[in-house]
Design an enzyme around this catalytic site. Structure first.
Site, mmCIF file in Angstrom:
data_model
loop_
_atom_site.group_PDB
_atom_site.id
_atom_site.type_symbol
_atom_site.label_atom_id
_atom_site.label_comp_id
_atom_site.label_asym_id
_atom_site.label_seq_id
_atom_site.Cartn_x
_atom_site.Cartn_y
_atom_site.Cartn_z
ATOM 1 N N GLY A 71 0.819 -1.205 0.000
ATOM 2 C CA GLY A 71 0.000 0.000 0.000
ATOM 3 C C GLY A 71 0.850 1.252 0.000
ATOM 4 O O GLY A 71 1.841 1.335 0.724
ATOM 5 N N TYR A 112 2.488 -8.270 -5.170
ATOM 6 C CA TYR A 112 2.940 -9.232 -6.177
ATOM 7 C C TYR A 112 3.213 -10.568 -5.505
ATOM 8 O O TYR A 112 4.329 -10.873 -5.090
ATOM 9 C CB TYR A 112 4.196 -8.675 -6.858
ATOM 10 C CG TYR A 112 4.663 -9.454 -8.065
ATOM 11 C CD1 TYR A 112 3.810 -9.742 -9.122
ATOM 12 C CD2 TYR A 112 5.983 -9.887 -8.150
ATOM 13 C CE1 TYR A 112 4.247 -10.445 -10.230
ATOM 14 C CE2 TYR A 112 6.442 -10.590 -9.253
ATOM 15 C CZ TYR A 112 5.568 -10.863 -10.293
ATOM 16 O OH TYR A 112 6.011 -11.555 -11.397
ATOM 17 N N GLY A 168 5.637 -2.136 3.900
ATOM 18 C CA GLY A 168 5.264 -2.743 5.172
ATOM 19 C C GLY A 168 5.895 -4.102 5.379
ATOM 20 O O GLY A 168 6.920 -4.427 4.769
ATOM 21 N N GLY A 200 5.040 -7.139 4.489
ATOM 22 C CA GLY A 200 5.153 -7.976 3.301
ATOM 23 C C GLY A 200 6.324 -7.564 2.428
ATOM 24 O O GLY A 200 7.027 -8.411 1.858
ATOM 25 N N SER A 201 6.556 -6.271 2.343
ATOM 26 C CA SER A 201 7.694 -5.746 1.579
ATOM 27 C C SER A 201 9.005 -6.143 2.238
ATOM 28 O O SER A 201 9.985 -6.481 1.555
ATOM 29 C CB SER A 201 7.591 -4.221 1.488
ATOM 30 O OG SER A 201 6.336 -3.830 0.971
ATOM 31 N N ASP A 223 -0.430 2.508 8.435
ATOM 32 C CA ASP A 223 -0.996 1.744 9.555
ATOM 33 C C ASP A 223 -0.154 1.786 10.825
ATOM 34 O O ASP A 223 -0.651 1.474 11.906
ATOM 35 C CB ASP A 223 -1.200 0.284 9.144
ATOM 36 C CG ASP A 223 -2.150 0.134 7.972
ATOM 37 O OD1 ASP A 223 -3.168 0.847 7.948
ATOM 38 O OD2 ASP A 223 -1.867 -0.674 7.076
ATOM 39 N N ARG A 247 -25.049 7.160 11.226
ATOM 40 C CA ARG A 247 -24.507 6.873 9.901
ATOM 41 C C ARG A 247 -23.116 6.248 10.009
ATOM 42 O O ARG A 247 -22.337 6.597 10.899
ATOM 43 C CB ARG A 247 -24.421 8.148 9.052
ATOM 44 C CG ARG A 247 -25.770 8.777 8.740
ATOM 45 C CD ARG A 247 -26.592 7.907 7.819
ATOM 46 N NE ARG A 247 -27.892 8.508 7.522
ATOM 47 C CZ ARG A 247 -29.005 8.265 8.192
ATOM 48 N NH1 ARG A 247 -28.971 7.431 9.247
ATOM 49 N NH2 ARG A 247 -30.145 8.828 7.838
#
Length: 325
Positions: free
Chosen positions: A12, A74, A103, A105-106, A128, A246
């Site tokens: 992200g 990827y 992050g 995963g990277s 995050d 809402r």
């Protein structure tokens, strides 16, 4: 010592990534190191969409959000033969070092390349703030500002109309965005993974705040993935309190926008530190902040580190009490 450095952004996007890229490029040039830009994350490594940074004026992106070199998720990179292709492409271009901004995963991808002989440095790029090896990730401050600006606008109209708003924010399991924006906006309800609330508990808070204490509005800030459908939660609160409620999903608006000053500064310092680490022949490490200092952590340790759910729960409890008083 590094001779040719490549930079990629993965996962992200987050505001401030461009500032880190800019300082890596400019610091490298000062030290006589050639820099290459990998487009669209790890996919770009495999497809060899790699350009010399001399072709780009990186200064033009100093105030731009996102990442101008693109990013991607990827999953194919988990395959050894795919990673070997990436390493081959780097070798063919004479690139010996890689800075990965993203992050966890990277970071995992950077570690796998490190194990194949590529010098790698990881920089924390995610709104995050869910990388436990650093107290601050690139993108957090700007995302918080975006949330606060939106919640302030919501408060104006909720006050005018005597309404409740449940605002869903990102976090990827971490509660920092919800907790910190809740403190900054005075949200009466804050819900995170470490500090969950049932719908009945939220209903009681709404009744206490708007009926017993006659407040004109209630704002709830909720981390993503806590409830299956926040609109259904809002409807149940409305049905059981009689107060219009809402659900507002901020979604990807949190990841966009021009990076704030604090963001640009922190990302720039991390970019400088990445080049300095490579000059020291460091590899397989993730950089981050502890206090005002930049620290280096082996990537496997960075991936194993976990933030304290107990501390988060205690902090959210304190903030909720303050905002409800």
């Amino acid at each position: 010592m590094a001779k040719k450095i490549a930079i990629l952004t993965s996962g992200g996007d987050s505001p401030g990534m461009n500032n880190a890229i800019r300082t890596i490029v400019k610091t490298s040039k000062i030290h006589g190191i050639e820099v290459f830009l990998v487009y669209n994350g790890y996919k770009g490594l495999v497809e060899k969409t790699i350009k010399n940074a001399n072709e780009i004026n990186v200064d033009q992106y100093i105030g731009s959000g996102g990442t101008f070199i693109g990013s991607a998720r990827y999953l194919e990179f988990k395959k050894l033969e795919v990673r070997q292709k990436a390493v081959q492409n780097l070798k063919e271009m004479g690139i010996d070092s890689l800075v990965v901004i993203g992050g966890d995963g990277s970071y995992a991808g950077a570690q796998l390349l490190h194990e194949l002989g590529v010098k790698t440095i990881g920089l924390p790029g995610t709104i995050d703030n869910d990388i436990a090896s650093t107290e601050y990730t690139i993108g957090l401050d700007t995302a918080l500002n975006t949330i606060v600006e939106n919640v302030d606008r919501l408060r104006d109209t909720m006050n005018s109309m005597n309404m409740v708003a449940l605002v869903e924010v990102m976090g990827h399991g971490a509660g920092d965005l919800a907790m910190l924006s809740g403190l900054a906006t005075g949200a009466e309800i804050i819900v995170t993974n470490a500090h969950r609330k049932s719908i009945d508990e939220m209903i009681e808070i709404v009744k206490d705040q708007m009926i017993a204490k006659t407040k004109r509005s209630v704002i709830g800030i909720v981390s993503e993935f806590i409830y299956d459908d926040l609109k259904k939660v809002a409807k149940e609160i409305e049905d059981k309190t009689g107060i219009r409620t809402r659900a507002i999903i901020l979604a990807h608006t949190q990841r966009g926008g021009n990076p704030k000053a604090y963001e640009r500064i922190n990302a720039s310092f991390l970019g400088i530190a990445a080049v300095e680490s490579l000059l020291k022949n460091e590899s397989g490490v993730a950089l981050g902040f502890k206090g005002n200092k930049i620290i280096s952590t082996p990537i496997p340790e960075a991936l194993k580190a976990q933030n304290s759910a107990k501390n988060e729960n205690e902090l959210v409890t304190k903030i909720n009490k303050i905002n409800q008083s």
